[in-house]
Design a protein around this motif. Structure first.
Motif, PDB file in Angstrom:
ATOM      1  N   LEU A  57     -51.522 -42.406   3.698  1.00 34.19           N
ATOM      2  CA  LEU A  57     -50.822 -43.676   3.488  1.00 34.19           C
ATOM      3  C   LEU A  57     -49.440 -43.411   2.918  1.00 34.19           C
ATOM      4  N   THR A  58     -48.436 -43.971   3.564  1.00 34.21           N
ATOM      5  CA  THR A  58     -47.084 -43.914   3.026  1.00 34.21           C
ATOM      6  C   THR A  58     -46.576 -45.340   2.882  1.00 34.21           C
ATOM      7  N   GLY A  59     -45.460 -45.446   2.226  1.00 35.60           N
ATOM      8  CA  GLY A  59     -44.898 -46.772   2.007  1.00 35.60           C
ATOM      9  C   GLY A  59     -44.223 -46.844   0.664  1.00 35.60           C
ATOM     10  N   PRO A  60     -43.454 -47.875   0.434  1.00 34.05           N
ATOM     11  CA  PRO A  60     -42.699 -47.988  -0.815  1.00 34.05           C
ATOM     12  C   PRO A  60     -43.610 -48.107  -2.028  1.00 34.05           C
ATOM     13  N   ASN A  61     -43.033 -47.803  -3.171  1.00 34.14           N
ATOM     14  CA  ASN A  61     -43.702 -48.140  -4.412  1.00 34.14           C
ATOM     15  C   ASN A  61     -43.951 -49.651  -4.449  1.00 34.14           C
ATOM     16  N   MET A  62     -45.089 -50.036  -4.982  1.00 30.65           N
ATOM     17  CA  MET A  62     -45.473 -51.448  -5.107  1.00 30.65           C
ATOM     18  C   MET A  62     -45.847 -52.095  -3.782  1.00 30.65           C
ATOM     19  N   SER A  63     -45.969 -51.304  -2.738  1.00 27.06           N
ATOM     20  CA  SER A  63     -46.300 -51.920  -1.444  1.00 27.06           C
ATOM     21  C   SER A  63     -47.793 -52.181  -1.303  1.00 27.06           C
ATOM     22  N   GLY A  64     -48.635 -51.511  -2.132  1.00 27.02           N
ATOM     23  CA  GLY A  64     -50.064 -51.799  -2.103  1.00 27.02           C
ATOM     24  C   GLY A  64     -50.954 -50.614  -1.786  1.00 27.02           C
ATOM     25  N   LYS A  65     -50.419 -49.399  -1.809  1.00 27.92           N
ATOM     26  CA  LYS A  65     -51.236 -48.231  -1.443  1.00 27.92           C
ATOM     27  C   LYS A  65     -52.404 -48.043  -2.417  1.00 27.92           C
ATOM     28  N   SER A  66     -52.092 -48.003  -3.715  1.00 25.76           N
ATOM     29  CA  SER A  66     -53.146 -47.786  -4.710  1.00 25.76           C
ATOM     30  C   SER A  66     -54.140 -48.941  -4.714  1.00 25.76           C
ATOM     31  N   LEU A  77     -51.144 -53.281   6.065  1.00 23.50           N
ATOM     32  CA  LEU A  77     -51.307 -51.913   6.536  1.00 23.50           C
ATOM     33  C   LEU A  77     -51.109 -51.865   8.048  1.00 23.50           C
ATOM     34  N   VAL A  78     -50.208 -50.979   8.496  1.00 19.77           N
ATOM     35  CA  VAL A  78     -49.920 -50.850   9.919  1.00 19.77           C
ATOM     36  C   VAL A  78     -49.956 -49.376  10.304  1.00 19.77           C
ATOM     37  N   PRO A  79     -50.201 -49.056  11.567  1.00 16.57           N
ATOM     38  CA  PRO A  79     -50.262 -47.658  11.994  1.00 16.57           C
ATOM     39  C   PRO A  79     -48.914 -46.967  11.865  1.00 16.57           C
ATOM     40  N   GLY A  80     -48.961 -45.636  11.780  1.00 13.96           N
ATOM     41  CA  GLY A  80     -47.740 -44.852  11.744  1.00 13.96           C
ATOM     42  C   GLY A  80     -47.268 -44.598  10.324  1.00 13.96           C
ATOM     43  N   SER A  81     -46.179 -43.850  10.219  1.00 12.35           N
ATOM     44  CA  SER A  81     -45.661 -43.454   8.912  1.00 12.35           C
ATOM     45  C   SER A  81     -44.300 -44.083   8.669  1.00 12.35           C
ATOM     46  N   THR A  82     -43.842 -43.971   7.441  1.00 12.82           N
ATOM     47  CA  THR A  82     -42.503 -44.416   7.079  1.00 12.82           C
ATOM     48  C   THR A  82     -41.865 -43.351   6.211  1.00 12.82           C
ATOM     49  N   ASP A  83     -40.540 -43.304   6.206  1.00 21.16           N
ATOM     50  CA  ASP A  83     -39.851 -42.286   5.407  1.00 21.16           C
ATOM     51  C   ASP A  83     -39.030 -42.920   4.291  1.00 21.16           C
ATOM     52  N   ARG A  84     -39.322 -44.154   3.955  1.00 22.94           N
ATOM     53  CA  ARG A  84     -38.580 -44.838   2.899  1.00 22.94           C
ATOM     54  C   ARG A  84     -39.514 -45.196   1.753  1.00 22.94           C
ATOM     55  N   SER A  85     -39.031 -44.964   0.504  1.00 24.88           N
ATOM     56  CA  SER A  85     -39.829 -45.301  -0.673  1.00 24.88           C
ATOM     57  C   SER A  85     -39.241 -46.449  -1.479  1.00 24.88           C
ATOM     58  N   TYR A  86     -37.960 -46.753  -1.273  1.00 24.31           N
ATOM     59  CA  TYR A  86     -37.312 -47.884  -1.953  1.00 24.31           C
ATOM     60  C   TYR A  86     -37.474 -47.799  -3.470  1.00 24.31           C
ATOM     61  N   GLY A  87     -37.356 -46.560  -3.998  1.00 26.07           N
ATOM     62  CA  GLY A  87     -37.531 -46.390  -5.432  1.00 26.07           C
ATOM     63  C   GLY A  87     -36.468 -47.099  -6.246  1.00 26.07           C
ATOM     64  N   VAL A  88     -35.219 -47.095  -5.763  1.00 19.65           N
ATOM     65  CA  VAL A  88     -34.144 -47.765  -6.501  1.00 19.65           C
ATOM     66  C   VAL A  88     -34.390 -49.263  -6.556  1.00 19.65           C
ATOM     67  N   HIS A  89     -34.922 -49.814  -5.462  1.00 19.66           N
ATOM     68  CA  HIS A  89     -35.222 -51.248  -5.449  1.00 19.66           C
ATOM     69  C   HIS A  89     -36.285 -51.586  -6.498  1.00 19.66           C
ATOM     70  N   VAL A  90     -37.308 -50.748  -6.576  1.00 15.15           N
ATOM     71  CA  VAL A  90     -38.360 -50.992  -7.575  1.00 15.15           C
ATOM     72  C   VAL A  90     -37.782 -50.848  -8.978  1.00 15.15           C
ATOM     73  N   ALA A  91     -36.886 -49.889  -9.176  1.00 15.32           N
ATOM     74  CA  ALA A  91     -36.245 -49.728 -10.476  1.00 15.32           C
ATOM     75  C   ALA A  91     -35.457 -50.985 -10.858  1.00 15.32           C
ATOM     76  N   ARG A  92     -34.821 -51.601  -9.865  1.00 13.49           N
ATOM     77  CA  ARG A  92     -34.093 -52.856 -10.142  1.00 13.49           C
ATOM     78  C   ARG A  92     -35.058 -53.956 -10.565  1.00 13.49           C
ATOM     79  N   LEU A  93     -36.221 -54.034  -9.897  1.00 11.12           N
ATOM     80  CA  LEU A  93     -37.223 -55.033 -10.283  1.00 11.12           C
ATOM     81  C   LEU A  93     -37.728 -54.781 -11.695  1.00 11.12           C
ATOM     82  N   ALA A  94     -37.751 -53.504 -12.104  1.00  9.96           N
ATOM     83  CA  ALA A  94     -38.249 -53.159 -13.435  1.00  9.96           C
ATOM     84  C   ALA A  94     -37.228 -53.416 -14.526  1.00  9.96           C
ATOM     85  N   GLY A  95     -35.983 -53.725 -14.150  1.00 11.54           N
ATOM     86  CA  GLY A  95     -34.978 -54.053 -15.157  1.00 11.54           C
ATOM     87  C   GLY A  95     -34.109 -52.896 -15.576  1.00 11.54           C
ATOM     88  N   ILE A  96     -34.032 -51.833 -14.771  1.00 16.49           N
ATOM     89  CA  ILE A  96     -33.127 -50.719 -15.085  1.00 16.49           C
ATOM     90  C   ILE A  96     -31.689 -51.266 -15.088  1.00 16.49           C
TER      91      ILE A  96
END
Length: 873
Positions: free
Chosen positions: A614-623, A764-783
Motif C-alpha cells: 500500500l502506498t499513498g500520502p500520509n493521512m490517506s488511510g493506509k494504517s 483504495l485503488v489498484p496500482g502505486s503512487t509516488d507522492r506522499s504529500y508530506g509538506v501538505h500534511v505538515a501544513r495541516l499540522a500547523g508547521i
C-alpha cells in the motif's frame, strides 16, 4: 492491666504475626481499630494519608510509630492498598476481650492480594481479575497458569512463542493483576523486565514451592492429571495460602475450541486497540470492546472481552457460534425481550465465589436466589422455539440447581439484614435453636414492657420510662418534677440534665434475661449461618456453570443485537485461503464518523494475490485500512457479524501486526530496535495461515538501510512465509519489486489535487503512487509557514537534482559515499546527466576521433565510481 496499658506484649504478638507473613502489610485489630506498627505504620500513613503517631512500649522504651484505620471502614482502606499492589493480612481478635485473661488471642483471618480479591467494592468493576503463574525453562516453551477466583475459571498451557516475550504475549489477553514467577528459572533475568514492561500495574511475586498432585483438592485434578504443569502447582500453592476455601471450586476451562484459538500477541492487541487504547495515557480512548460492548450483564461483558481477545481458530466452533447469533437475529423484536430478561441477572459467579470465601452478605444470597430464577426464565424463553445445537447447549447450561434454590427459599426471610452480624438472617422455622433464643428474647422484652407499666402504676409517675445505653444498660428515667415519688427500691445510676436514672433488682434480672437471649441467639445464628453457607457451598460449581452460560448467552445476544441495529452481515469463515471483503468498514471509526466513513474492499488469496503493498500520502488511510482488515478478522472468528456488504474469511491462526513507533527505554531498546524485534518475530513465526499487517518497515534508520530491510522483508514474506500480508510504505521503490513477484500487487489510496490543496479520498485503488504529500500534511499540522516555504524550496531542488544528500566525509582522492538519500521514482541520477549530454551533441559536426573521445567521456561518467548509484567505496 488492660491490653493497651503497655505496648510490649502487643508488639511481641504483632511481630510474631509479621514473622509468619513476610512481605505482608499486617492490619492488627485492637479494639475499634486495625493498627499497624513500625515500618508498616509509616507505610500505611504514607499510602493512605492517615495520622502517624508514636508511643513508647513502656516508660523507659523507645517510641514506636503507630497508624491505624477504623474497623468499620477497613474495606475502603483495604481496597486502596490492594489497588496500589500491596499484600495485606488482617489479624482479628478471636476471643472476647471482656473474658480474655491477659492478651486477647488474635489470628490472621484473611489475606488479600491484588489477584485474590473477591469483594466487588475492592475489585472496582465487572472485568476479569486474573492471578497468573509463569515458568520459563531452558528446555521447551514457557508455561503459564491463569485463574480468576471471582469466577472460578482456570486456564493453563504453553506459551505461544519462545522466550520471555513469547510467554508475556501469551499472558497479554488476561491482563493479570498479580503474577507469580520462578525467580531461579532460566531466563528470569529477561522475564522480569518483560513482565514489568507489559504489565506495569501488576504485582510481581516470587512463586511458592509447588504443591504435589496428592495435595490438590480432588475436584480440580483434571483427567489426565499429567496436563498440570509446574506453573499450575505453584499457583495452587499460592491459593492454598491465601484463599484455601475457594481453591476446590476452580475449574479448568479450555482457552479455545479443541485447544485452538486465533493467536493475538501483546503487540497485536495493542496495535489493534481491542480492549485498551494504544496510548496508555488515554485510558478513556475508544477501543473495539468499548464500541462492541452492549452487554447487559457483568458475565456478558467478561465473556465478550474474552472472545475478542481470544478469537476461535476452529471453523466448526466459529460456525456453531455464528448459527447461534443468526438464530437470535431471526427472533426479531423478541431479542429485546430476551435481553430484558438477562438484565435481571446479577453477577452470579462472584456471589458464588464470595460464598466459597465466606465474604458473602445476606442480601447477596437473596439476589442469587432471584437471579437463578431469572436465568431459568431466560432458558425457557430461548427454548420456546427450535434453536441450533450451540444455542441449545448454552440454554441447557442455564438450568436451575434445584437443591440450592430450595435451600435459599427455605432459609432466607422476605426482608434480609444488610449484614449477618445484625441477626435475623433466617426465616422462622429454618433454625429451631435460633428461634428458641429469639422467643426467649421476645419474652424478656415483654417482661421489660410489663415492668415499665407496673412501676408507672405503682409510683403514679406516668412519664417514667425504661431506656438503654451502652455504658449503663437498662435504666428507669424519672424527670426532676417527679423525683419525690421515686420508690426506695430504685438505685440511682446516673444524673442527666433534666432527670435521674435508676436501676432495680427486677430490672437487672430482666436485663440479664434479654442479654443472655441475645447472646445465645447471636452464637446460635452465627453457627447456623456457617452451616448454611457450607450447604450453599456445595452448589458453587453449579452457580459458576450457570454464570458462564449467562455470559455466553448475553455475548451472543449482543452480537445479534449489533447485527440487527447496525446492519452487519454474517461472514463466511471456512478453511480456504481467501480473505475477501466487499465494502468493509472500520468497526470503531465507523461509529465515530457515521456516514463520513469510506468503505473499501479487500482481496487476498494464497492461490493468487496474497500480498499487497500500500502506498499513498500520509493521512490517506493506509494504517486505518490495515487495522480495519485485522479487526474484521478478529470479529469474524469471535463469532460476530461484521460491518461489510460481504465477507469471506479463510481461517487465520495467527494475526501479526507491526504498527506505530515506540521505544522501550526501560529494556534498553530504541524505537528502531523495537521495530526490528517485532519484525523478526513475525518473520520467524508467520506461515500460510497467518495474516501479517506491516506499517512502514524500516523507517527508523537511514534511507538505504530502511529500503533494503523493507525490500528483503517483503521478498521473504512472499517467497518463504507465504502469509497473507498487507504492507504500507513510503518507499515507492518497493512498488518496482512488487511487479517482479507473482503473488503480490500494488494498491494506493487516491488523492484529488485541487488548486487550494489536496483532498484525501480514502478510497483504495489498484496500482502505486509516488507522492506522499508530506509538506501538505505538515501544513495541516500547523508547521509555521516559513518552515513550509523552505521545505517546499528544498523539495523542488531535491526532485530536480535526483538522488543524493548528506554525503559522508571521504578520504583524500576518493569520492564521497552517500549514506542517506532522497529516493525519487523516475530520477536516474548519472543516467540523466548522460542523457542530457547525448541530446546536446551535434553529431554532424563531430569528427570520428572527437566522437570516440566523447563516447569515452560519457562512458566514464555513466560508470563513475562513488556515484549515488554505486555502493562501492
Amino acid at each position: 492491666m488492660t491490653e493497651t496499658a503497655s505496648l510490649t506484649p502487643l508488639l511481641e504478638q504483632y511481630e510474631g504475626v509479621k514473622s509468619r507473613y513476610p512481605g505482608h502489610l499486617v492490619l492488627f485489630r485492637v479494639g475499634d481499630f486495625y493498627e499497624t506498627f513500625g515500618d508498616d505504620a509509616r507505610l500505611l500513613s504514607r499510602e493512605l494519608d492517615v495520622v502517624l503517631t508514636a508511643r513508647a512500649p513502656d516508660p523507659s522504651g523507645e517510641r514506636t510509630p503507630m497508624a491505624g484505620v477504623p474497623h468499620h471502614a477497613v474495606e475502603t482502606y483495604l481496597g486502596r492498598l490492594v489497588q496500589k499492589g500491596y499484600k495485606v493480612a488482617l489479624c482479628d481478635q478471636v476471643e472476647d476481650a471482656r473474658v480474655a485473661k491477659g492478651l486477647v488471642r488474635r489470628e490472621v483471618t484473611r489475606v488479600v492480594t491484588p489477584g485474590t480479591v473477591v469483594e466487588d467494592r475492592i475489585l472496582g468493576g465487572p472485568d476479569h481479575s486474573f492471578l497468573a503463574s509463569v515458568v520459563l525453562d531452558r528446555q521447551g516453551p514457557g508455561r503459564y497458569s491463569a485463574v480468576d477466583i471471582t469466577t472460578g475459571e482456570w486456564f493453563h498451557g504453553d506459551a505461544d512463542g519462545a522466550g520471555a516475550d513469547g510467554l508475556v504475549s501469551t499472558l497479554a489477553p488476561f491482563q493479570p493483576r498479580e503474577i507469580l514467577y520462578v525467580a531461579s528459572s532460566v531466563g528470569s533475568s529477561a522475564l522480569l523486565p518483560a513482565l514489568r514492561h507489559e504489565f506495569p500495574s501488576a504485582r510481581l511475586e516470587p512463586a511458592p514451592e509447588p504443591l504435589t498432585l496428592p495435595e490438590l483438592p480432588a475436584a480440580i485434578v483434571p483427567a489426565p492429571p499429567g496436563s498440570l504443569t509446574e506453573a499450575d502447582l505453584r499457583l495452587a500453592a499460592y491459593l492454598r495460602a491465601t484463599q484455601p476455601r475457594i481453591l476446590p471450586h476452580l475449574s479448568l476451562v479450555p482457552r479455545g475450541a479443541n485447544g485452538r484459538r486465533l493467536v493475538l500477541d501483546a503487540k497485536t492487541l495493542r496495535h489493534l486497540e481491542i480492549t485498551r487504547p494504544m496510548n496508555p495515557d488515554d485510558p478513556g480512548g475508544t477501543t473495539l470492546l468499548k464500541v462492541w460492548d452492549e452487554t447487559v450483564t457483568a458475565p456478558g461483558r467478561r465473556t465478550l472481552s474474552f472472545w475478542l481477545t481470544n478469537p476461535l481458530a476452529d471453523v466448526g466452533a466459529i460456525q456453531t457460534r455464528q448459527e447461534a447469533v443468526a438464530a437470535l437475529v431471526d427472533r426479531g423484536a423478541a431479542l429485546g425481550e430476551l435481553r430484558q430478561l438477562l438484565r435481571g441477572i446479577a453477577d452470579l459467579a462472584r456471589i458464588a465465589s464470595r460464598v466459597a470465601g465466606r465474604r458473602v452478605r445476606p442480601p447477596e444470597l437473596a439476589v442469587l436466589r432471584d437471579s437463578l430464577r431469572a436465568a431459568d426464565r431466560a432458558r425457557r424463553f430461548v427454548q420456546e422455539v427450535a434453536v441450533p445445537p450451540g444455542l441449545d447447549e448454552v440454554a441447557r447450561a442455564l438450568s436451575l440447581p434445584e437443591p440450592l434454590l430450595a435451600l435459599l427459599d427455605a432459609a432466607l426471610p422476605d426482608s434480609v439484614p444488610a449484614s449477618a452480624d445484625e441477626g435475623g438472617c433466617f426465616r422462622p422455622g429454618f433454625a429451631p435453636e435460633v428461634d428458641r433464643w429469639r422467643e426467649s428474647e421476645r419474652s424478656a422484652l415483654s417482661a421489660l414492657a410489663a415492668l415499665e407499666r407496673a412501676e408507672q402504676q405503682a409510683t403514679g409517675i406516668r412519664t417514667l420510662k425504661i431506656g438503654y445505653n451502652q455504658v449503663f444498660g437498662y435504666y428507669f428515667e424519672v424527670t426532676r418534677p417527679h423525683l419525690a415519688r421515686v420508690p426506695p427500691h430504685f438505685r440511682r445510676r446516673q444524673t442527666v440534665a433534666q432527670a435521674e436514672r435508676y436501676s432495680s433488682d427486677r430490672l437487672e434480672e430482666t436485663e440479664q434475661r434479654i442479654l443472655e437471649a441475645r447472646d445465645g441467639a447471636r452464637v446460635a445464628e452465627g453457627g447456623r449461618w456457617e452451616e448454611f453457607l457450607t450447604e450453599v457451598d456445595r452448589s458453587v460449581r453449579d452457580v459458576h456453570r450457570v454464570a458462564r452460560a449467562v455470559g455466553e448467552l448475553d455475548a451472543l445476544a449482543t452480537f445479534a443485537h449489533l447485527a440487527q441495529t447496525r446492519g452487519y452481515v454474517r461472514p463466511t469463515v471456512d478453511d480456504s485461503s481467501v480473505l475477501v471483503v466487499r465494502d468493509g468498514r472500520h468497526p470503531v471509526l465507523e461509529r465515530m464518523l457515521r456516514e463520513a466513513f469510506v468503505p473499501n474492499d479487500t482481496d487476498l488469496d494464497l492461490a493468487g494475490r496474497r500480498l499487497v503493498v500500500l502506498t499513498g500520502p500520509n493521512m490517506s488511510g493506509k494504517s486505518t485500512y490495515m487495522r480495519q482488515v485485522g479487526l474484521l478478522v478478529v470479529l469474524a472468528q469471535a463469532g460476530s457479524f461484521v460491518p461489510a456488504r460481504f465477507a469471506r474469511i479463510g481461517l487465520v491462526t495467527e494475526l501479526f501486526t507491526r504498527m506505530g513507533f515506540t521505544d522501550e527505554i526501560g529494556r534498553g531498546k530504541s524505537s528502531f530496535m523495537v521495530e526490528m524485534t517485532e519484525v523478526a518475530e513475525i518473520l520467524r513465526s508467520a506461515n500460510e495461515r497467518s495474516l501479517v499487517l506491516l506499517d512502514e518497515v524500516g523507517r527508523g534508520t537511514s534511507t538505504f538501510d530502511g529500503l533494503a530491510l523493507a525490500w528483503a522483508t517483503l521478498r521473504f514474506l512472499h517467497d518463504s512465509s507465504r502469509a497473507r500480508c498487507l504492507l504500507a510504505t513510503h518507499y515507492h521503490q518497493l512498488t518496482d519489486l512488487v511487479r517482479t513477484l507473482a503473488a503480490a500487487e500494488n494498491a494506493h489510496f487516491a488523492v484529488a489535487e485541487r488548486p487550494d490543496g489536496i483532498v484525501f479520498l480514502h478510497r483504495l485503488v489498484p496500482g502505486s503512487t509516488d507522492r506522499s504529500y508530506g509538506v501538505h500534511v505538515a501544513r495541516l499540522a500547523g508547521i509555521p509557514e516559513p518552515v513550509l516555504s523552505e521545505a517546499e524550496r528544498l523539495l523542488r531542488e531535491l526532485e530536480s537534482g535526483g538522488v543524493g544528500i548528506t554525503p559522508r566525509r571521504a578520504p583524500r582522492g576518493r569520492s564521497p559515499r552517500y549514506t542517506q538519500a532522497v529516493l525519487l521514482s523516475g530520477s536516474d541520477g548519472p543516467a540523466d546527466s548522460v542523457r542530457a549530454a547525448l541530446s546536446s551533441l551535434d553529431l554532424d559536426s563531430l569528427s570520428p576521433e572527437e566522437a570516440l573521445a566523447k563516447l569515452r567521456e560519457l562512458k566514464q561518467r555513466a560508470g563513475k565510481p562513488g556515484s549515488p548509484r554505486d555502493g562501492s567505496p
